[in-house]
Write a protein that holds these residues in place. Structure first.
Motif, PDB file in Angstrom:
ATOM      1  N   ILE A 153       0.829  -1.208   0.000  1.00 54.14           N
ATOM      2  CA  ILE A 153       0.000   0.000   0.000  1.00 54.14           C
ATOM      3  C   ILE A 153       0.864   1.260   0.000  1.00 54.14           C
ATOM      4  O   ILE A 153       0.565   2.233  -0.706  1.00 54.14           O
ATOM      5  CB  ILE A 153      -0.945  -0.011   1.217  1.00 54.14           C
ATOM      6  N   GLU A 154       1.946   1.244   0.778  1.00 53.92           N
ATOM      7  CA  GLU A 154       2.780   2.440   0.910  1.00 53.92           C
ATOM      8  C   GLU A 154       3.643   2.698  -0.314  1.00 53.92           C
ATOM      9  O   GLU A 154       3.801   3.837  -0.747  1.00 53.92           O
ATOM     10  CB  GLU A 154       3.662   2.316   2.153  1.00 53.92           C
ATOM     11  N   THR A 155       4.207   1.650  -0.884  1.00 53.10           N
ATOM     12  CA  THR A 155       5.143   1.844  -1.999  1.00 53.10           C
ATOM     13  C   THR A 155       4.483   1.689  -3.364  1.00 53.10           C
ATOM     14  O   THR A 155       5.040   2.116  -4.373  1.00 53.10           O
ATOM     15  CB  THR A 155       6.299   0.828  -1.912  1.00 53.10           C
ATOM     16  N   ARG A 156       3.305   1.067  -3.386  1.00 56.00           N
ATOM     17  CA  ARG A 156       2.617   0.776  -4.638  1.00 56.00           C
ATOM     18  C   ARG A 156       3.496  -0.038  -5.582  1.00 56.00           C
ATOM     19  O   ARG A 156       3.430   0.087  -6.809  1.00 56.00           O
ATOM     20  CB  ARG A 156       2.168   2.067  -5.327  1.00 56.00           C
ATOM     21  N   THR A 157       4.326  -0.872  -4.983  1.00 59.68           N
ATOM     22  CA  THR A 157       5.152  -1.801  -5.759  1.00 59.68           C
ATOM     23  C   THR A 157       5.103  -3.178  -5.097  1.00 59.68           C
ATOM     24  O   THR A 157       4.768  -3.296  -3.912  1.00 59.68           O
ATOM     25  CB  THR A 157       6.623  -1.354  -5.848  1.00 59.68           C
ATOM     26  N   TYR A 158       5.448  -4.211  -5.856  1.00 65.39           N
ATOM     27  CA  TYR A 158       5.485  -5.579  -5.341  1.00 65.39           C
ATOM     28  C   TYR A 158       6.434  -6.393  -6.207  1.00 65.39           C
ATOM     29  O   TYR A 158       6.781  -5.984  -7.324  1.00 65.39           O
ATOM     30  CB  TYR A 158       4.083  -6.204  -5.362  1.00 65.39           C
ATOM     31  N   ARG A 159       6.843  -7.517  -5.671  1.00 69.20           N
ATOM     32  CA  ARG A 159       7.706  -8.417  -6.439  1.00 69.20           C
ATOM     33  C   ARG A 159       7.090  -9.810  -6.468  1.00 69.20           C
ATOM     34  O   ARG A 159       6.846 -10.396  -5.406  1.00 69.20           O
ATOM     35  CB  ARG A 159       9.101  -8.489  -5.828  1.00 69.20           C
TER      36      ARG A 159
END
Length: 442
Positions: free
Chosen positions: A248-254
């Motif tokens: 939610i905070e970074t709006r990124t995922y791996r």
């Protein structure tokens, strides 16, 4: 400019709106309409001195005199535009409308109001499948909040008891938003194990772990551009919540097994039947995550808090169960249902009605069949036994009727926010209820 010319120019203004619109004078008279209004309300021509409240509601007086908020009165008091939700009688039946009222002055400094009526298609005031159904004040307050927040990008937290319709509410928020034509993806948080959490949410690449024989797109990727709905978010284990917070905070995922991060683009809606602030206090839910997901909380009313909707809900559910035959409940059967607590809310009501449809002998389902269906509910016999034991305990303790009534009313007020509903459940008038409340304060 003469009055006729001014009204003609205002008629042109009304035609510029993409929704039904009317011009109303200071005495509630509808003096001009656009074609969309005439079509929606099946009116060829508005009669002189026709009142807005008569055309929209069939009322004999202004809305605020009939127990509803009046958008025109609000605009009149503030001198500013006002907006609220009403149910109007249209050619299609009863419809939820978002009313936007703007005060204006004519060339002679006389006050008028432009009312624009935006049909709300995400819910229904008539029995129809696959939509939220209702007309009660509690239901309408919830719909108003959904309409307001839906148009924004704010994160929404839907709270309420099991069976109150949180997923339908989430879909309604999505439908109102600018992302309505993009995917709506549901994540069942209660079923996510440690091993599945990252793989389900973020996906994985081939060879990331034993059994990963091909690349798999995660639910976050599936929701790209649309809405990610986390159902029962309160069930996510504490040690996994940090992964959600980071997303939610970074709006990124791996994806699992991938080194490079991917960008996430979704509108977040969460739902839970649990009291998250209490879980935060107990150290079972991260406080930072709670604040991230609860930008705009909406509490869904229980069935008991919107009991006025029961006949409409029954009709709608019967249509969904079998729309090929005209099923209905007798008035006595409906009265029996109205006296139930329905801890499982609409989901429990649907189960009872499905049993009743199976047990019925005709198109009209009677009281005995409904009572039989209720008696089949798991735990119904135990519940009766518990109630009998509770009453026996009161008798043995010689608890006075006055104290019992006082405590009962207090519990009702604590449980229900609507005093009209409290009075109805308690079997007294609203005036009598206020008298009891005043007596308790003295």
């Amino acid at each position: 400019m003469g009055n006729k010319n001014w009204l003609k120019s205002m008629s042109n203004v009304l035609e510029s709106y993409p929704d039904p619109a009317v011009l109303v004078d200071d005495n509630y008279n509808v003096v001009a309409t656009n074609q969309l209004y005439n079509h929606r309300f099946a009116i060829e021509k508005v009669e002189p001195n026709a009142k807005c409240y008569e055309l929209s509601h069939g009322y004999k007086g202004p809305c605020d005199k009939e127990g509803e908020a009046c958008p025109m009165q609000s605009a009149k008091d503030s001198g500013m535009p006002s907006s609220l939700l009403h149910i109007h009688n249209t050619a299609q039946g009863k419809e939820h409308m978002g009313i936007e009222t703007t005060p204006i002055m004519d060339h002679m400094n006389r006050r008028y109001f432009i009312e624009v009526m935006k049909p709300i298609r995400e819910v229904s005031a008539e029995p129809i499948a696959n939509k939220m159904i209702g007309r009660s004040p509690a239901f309408n307050r919830m719909v108003d909040l959904i309409q307001r927040v839906g148009k924004t990008g704010a994160s929404v937290l839907l709270t309420g008891a099991s069976g109150s319709g949180k997923e339908l509410a989430a879909q309604a928020v999505h439908s109102v938003s600018s992302r309505a034509h993009k995917p709506f993806v549901t994540v069942e948080c209660s079923g996510l194990t440690d091993s599945l959490f990252e793989s389900e949410l973020f996906g994985h690449v081939k060879g990331a772990f034993t059994g990963a024989t091909h690349n798999r797109k995660g639910l976050v990727s599936s929701a790209h551009g649309g809405t990610l709905f986390l159902d029962e978010v309160g069930d996510i284990p504490l040690h996994l919540q940090v992964k959600l917070l980071r997303l939610i905070e970074t709006r990124t995922y791996r994806p699992v097994g991938e080194n490079e991060p991917s960008e996430a683009d979704f509108r977040l809606i969460c739902a839970t039947h649990k009291h998250l602030p209490e879980l935060v206090e107990q150290g079972k839910f991260r406080e930072d995550l709670y604040h991230r997901i609860s930008t705009f909380p909406i509490q869904l009313p229980t069935l008991a808090e919107r009991i006025e909707d029961l006949p409409l809900l029954v009709e709608s559910i019967l249509l969904r169960i079998d729309g090929s035959i005209p099923l209905s409940l007798s008035s006595e059967a409906l009265d029996i249902l109205a006296r139930q607590t329905f801890q499982g809310n609409i989901r429990e009501l649907k189960n009872v009605l499905e049993r009743a449809v199976i047990l019925r002998n005709g198109h009209v389902i009677g009281a005995s069949v409904v009572q039989q269906a209720l008696n089949m509910s798991p735990g119904s016999e135990q519940m009766g036994s518990v109630q009998e034991q509770a009453l026996l305990t009161l008798v043995k303790s010689r608890y006075s009727l006055a104290n019992l009534e006082k405590d009962y009313v207090k519990q009702l007020l604590d449980y229900h926010t609507d005093k009209s509903l409290v009075a109805k459940v308690a079997g007294c008038s609203l005036r009598t209820l206020y008298r009891k409340i005043s007596a308790e304060k003295e």
